[in-house]
Design a protein around this motif. Structure first.
Motif: not given
Length: 245
Positions: A36-37, A39-42, A57-59, A95-96
């Motif tokens: 899952v991409a 949001p743009a710029g993040t 929570r991270m992610g 990151a994915s």
């Protein structure tokens, strides 16, 4: 009760008895999930929020695979997991967008209260870098507390809770570690004397025991289920893959 908890375990921490035993749940084998991409710029690795359950929570908040770790900041097994897992967990899984990772502090030894109050002082943005640094230098700051003379331990035990947390933070040098990562000293002082924080942190522990019967630290949950017989990254990564990561 809180005063006793702050000091109890200063000597016992050196034993390092914190690894989990067994639990009853297992990770269900699932088909691989799609990335899952962000949001743009993040990026998902720097998307961090405080959760209502008392963790950070991270992610991707909607990640199909939700990893939760209950860990003690004084636990050597937790420190080992942090150092073994940090890079791969973040860059390969979080990151994915497939996996979110939530850290919930579990008060196991007396020093955990002070340490948890400190690492949460800066809020979400610096939380995970501070956690990693705290674990990396665990033997140093914790060793200073374990080495306190008995007379000093007794003196600290006689102090009110807020004074104890401040004194332990100074004696350990952990307050300086947090300050070096951008948390203002005034903020640190306020965190350590917050009269409501200790009970909130105890509630996180008690809720975990009630809901999950935490067998030790670290304890991992994947999508709400305790993962049995897992204390390290070598054992946890296959469980994430089995869940579809």
């Amino acid at each position: 009760m809180m005063k006793r908890m702050m000091i109890a375990g200063i000597a016992l921490t050196a034993l390092g008895a914190c690894n989990p035993t067994s639990a009853n749940n297992a990770t269900a084998i699932s088909a691989p999930v799609a990335a899952v991409a962000p949001p743009a710029g993040t990026d998902w690795m720097t998307t961090v929020v405080a959760t209502p359950e008392g963790g950070y929570r991270m992610g991707n908040p909607n990640a199909p695979i939700k990893l939760i770790e209950y860990a003690s900041l004084t636990c050597p097994h937790c420190a080992a997991f942090s150092q073994e897992s940090s890079e791969a967990l973040k860059s390969k899984y979080v990151a994915s967008g497939k996996v979110s990772y939530e850290f919930r502090s579990y008060l196991l030894h007396g020093q955990d209260l002070m340490a948890t109050m400190l690492v949460q002082c800066g809020g979400p943005e610096p939380f995970f870098p501070i956690i990693e640094a705290t674990y990396k230098q665990q033997q140093d700051w914790l060793g200073k507390l374990i080495a306190l003379p008995p007379a000093e331990q007794q003196r600290l035990q006689a102090l009110p809770v807020a004074a104890q947390t401040s004194a332990l933070a100074t004696a350990s040098g952990l307050d300086q570690l947090v300050a070096m990562r951008g948390v203002p000293k005034d903020t640190i002082a306020q965190c350590l004397t917050d009269p409501k924080k200790p009970e909130k942190l105890l509630k996180v522990r008690d809720d975990a025991n009630t809901k999950y019967n935490i067998p030790g630290t670290p304890t991992f949950l994947i999508n709400g289920n305790v993962v049995p017989n897992v204390a390290g990254w070598k054992e946890l990564e296959p469980e994430l893959r089995a869940a579809g990561a």
